[in-house]
Design an enzyme around this catalytic site. Structure first.
Site, PDB file in Angstrom:
ATOM      1  N   ALA A  98      61.860  33.336  23.061  1.00 29.22           N
ATOM      2  CA  ALA A  98      61.687  33.754  24.461  1.00 29.22           C
ATOM      3  C   ALA A  98      62.931  33.393  25.257  1.00 29.22           C
ATOM      4  O   ALA A  98      63.932  32.955  24.685  1.00 29.22           O
ATOM      5  CB  ALA A  98      60.456  33.088  25.058  1.00 29.22           C
ATOM      6  N   ASN A  99      62.901  33.593  26.544  1.00 24.27           N
ATOM      7  CA  ASN A  99      63.998  33.136  27.406  1.00 24.27           C
ATOM      8  C   ASN A  99      63.425  32.635  28.718  1.00 24.27           C
ATOM      9  O   ASN A  99      62.215  32.658  28.924  1.00 24.27           O
ATOM     10  CB  ASN A  99      65.016  34.255  27.609  1.00 24.27           C
ATOM     11  CG  ASN A  99      64.386  35.471  28.242  1.00 24.27           C
ATOM     12  OD1 ASN A  99      63.893  35.422  29.359  1.00 24.27           O
ATOM     13  ND2 ASN A  99      64.364  36.581  27.499  1.00 24.27           N
ATOM     14  N   ARG A 100      64.299  32.190  29.615  1.00 27.40           N
ATOM     15  CA  ARG A 100      63.832  31.486  30.814  1.00 27.40           C
ATOM     16  C   ARG A 100      63.466  32.401  31.979  1.00 27.40           C
ATOM     17  O   ARG A 100      63.218  31.934  33.078  1.00 27.40           O
ATOM     18  CB  ARG A 100      64.909  30.513  31.295  1.00 27.40           C
ATOM     19  CG  ARG A 100      65.171  29.395  30.337  1.00 27.40           C
ATOM     20  CD  ARG A 100      66.155  28.408  30.933  1.00 27.40           C
ATOM     21  NE  ARG A 100      66.653  27.508  29.921  1.00 27.40           N
ATOM     22  CZ  ARG A 100      65.973  26.473  29.461  1.00 27.40           C
ATOM     23  NH1 ARG A 100      64.782  26.211  29.933  1.00 27.40           N
ATOM     24  NH2 ARG A 100      66.489  25.710  28.529  1.00 27.40           N
TER      25      ARG A 100
END
Ligand code: CTP
Length: 404
Positions: free
Chosen positions: A210-212
């Site tokens: 995932a990412n932020r």
């Protein structure tokens, strides 16, 4: 002359304490020039009387499906047709469930099932009832068939609890009615697709890449576009944000599901691709949870995800006339954004610096640069809500032939 002059509203009042606010809603709609006819459910009559509603509408209120006088006078099918919009306020959990399930066991539910008119619901219920998966499922079912939603708001509730579930205020409902009946904003009549949030790419059934991204910017844009009169389809990766009111939201997990949802939502006038799509996915994702084996590391093989923006912007048929991309950069922001504009084939890139020090990822403000083939414009630091409003105003001008 107002946006609602001469418009006919059928107001279905459900059985909740917020029913008293619906009396004020009648006044608000009438002072804007609309005529209002009311249906009260049995539950509604525990809180307010048909007489009070009639006194404010100046018309008979309707309560019974098998009322001989009513059927001779107007009839439930005519009630379901003779209006420009049906407003359900308060839309209780029970009424929403009946609508979602297609029940027709009283006048209100029968009219709501028999109608092809646009419907706006203003949910109102206890916070736990609102958050219950059954209600959330019903909400999605209703939104999927085009029912518009205003609220609920967050706040103190009649039962001394706090949270989402309070009915939207009469003025907010009246404003939503105006938007639906007389879309007059800069994007009136346009269909806008917005992607937002991160994507999750499974490693196995419990782990993912995932990412932020929080989705705050994309969601704010979807909301601003709806407020500017557009019909908005928001395709959201996994976020913790509530669905913006008045927007059709499609929830997806992975990049491939996001691309599919975008393709299904086409045609559109504007595509705004604010999602932070994961660039890679694991092409040998485990069907079972990967177990630790004597210190040996799992052998994950990555493959590139489809580029959603480029895929849609490069379509020869069905490309939205205005394609907007975002560029999340940590260095050489403008240079990289220009390259992305050309590489992906979009009309405008909103570039922002997402290096950790800026706090953009997950934060509430943003400093953006608008990059087109011929121009770079840097905006001052603004809240994500204000970036959204300014961007939507700019896109409205571009659609109308204004400044790119
Ligand atoms: N984008 C997309 N699909 C992808 C990757 C990106 O639609 N698989 C879109 C984003 O929504 C954004 C734009 O492309 O509008 C740029 O995203 P960004 O992450 O900045 O760029 P990348 O293409 O991923 O390039 P890089 O990671 O090398 O900077």
């Amino acid at each position: 002359m107002t946006a609602l002059t001469g418009k006919r509203i059928l107001l279905v009042i459900g059985g909740g304490i917020a029913a008293y606010k619906s009396l004020d809603l009648i006044r608000r709609l009438r002072e804007r020039g609309a005529s209002v006819r009311c249906i009260l459910t049995n539950g509604a009559q525990q809180f307010i009387t048909p007489l009070a509603a009639s006194a404010l509408t100046g018309q008979r209120s309707h309560t019974d499906l098998f009322d001989r006088e009513d059927e001779a006078d107007i009839g439930h099918i005519k009630l379901a047709r003779d209006a420009d919009l049906i407003v359900v306020a308060p839309a209780t959990a029970n009424l929403m469930a009946k609508m979602a399930g297609g029940h027709a066991d009283d006048l209100a539910s029968t009219v709501l099932l028999a109608t092809t008119l646009p419907i706006l619901i203003a949910p109102a219920m206890n916070v736990r009832m609102w958050l219950h998966p059954a209600t959330q499922r019903n909400l999605k079912t209703l939104q999927a068939v085009g029912v518009h939603v205003v609220g609920p708001n967050e706040g103190a509730m009649a039962e001394a609890e706090f949270g989402p579930g309070r009915m939207a205020e009469p003025l907010e409902i009246a404003a939503a009615v105006e938007r639906l009946l007389a879309p007059s904003g800069s994007l009136a009549g346009k269909h806008v697709i917005v992607t937002s949030g991160p994507t999750h790419e499974p490693i196995d059934p419990v782990r993912y890449i995932a990412n932020r991204s929080s989705g705050k910017q994309g969601h704010a844009i979807a909301k601003a576009a709806a407020e500017a009169g557009a019909r908005v389809t928001l395709i959201s990766g996994p976020v913790t944000l509530p669905d913006p009111a008045g927007v059709t939201v499609v929830h997806v997990e992975s990049a491939r599901a996001m691309l599919e949802a975008v393709e299904q939502a086409l045609p559109a006038d504007i595509g705004i691709f604010a999602a932070a799509v994961a660039d890679w996915r694991v092409d040998n994702a485990g069907e079972q949870k990967i177990k630790k084996k004597d210190g040996a590391l799992p052998n994950l093989s990555l493959t590139e995800n489809p580029d959603i923006l480029a895929t849609i912007a490069r379509r020869t048929e069905g490309r939205p006339p205005l394609m907007v991309g975002f560029a999340a950069e940590t260095e050489n922001v403008i240079e990289h954004a220009k390259q992305k504009l050309a590489r992906k084939g979009c009309d405008l890139i909103v570039a922002n610096d997402v290096s950790t020090a800026t706090g953009v990822m997950g934060g509430d403000s943003n400093t953006v640069h608008l990059v087109t083939a011929s121009d770079v414009e840097t905006w001052p630091t603004l809240s994500k809500t204000d970036v959204a409003k300014k961007l939507v105003a700019r896109l409205g001008a571009m659609m109308g032939g204004g400044k790119p």
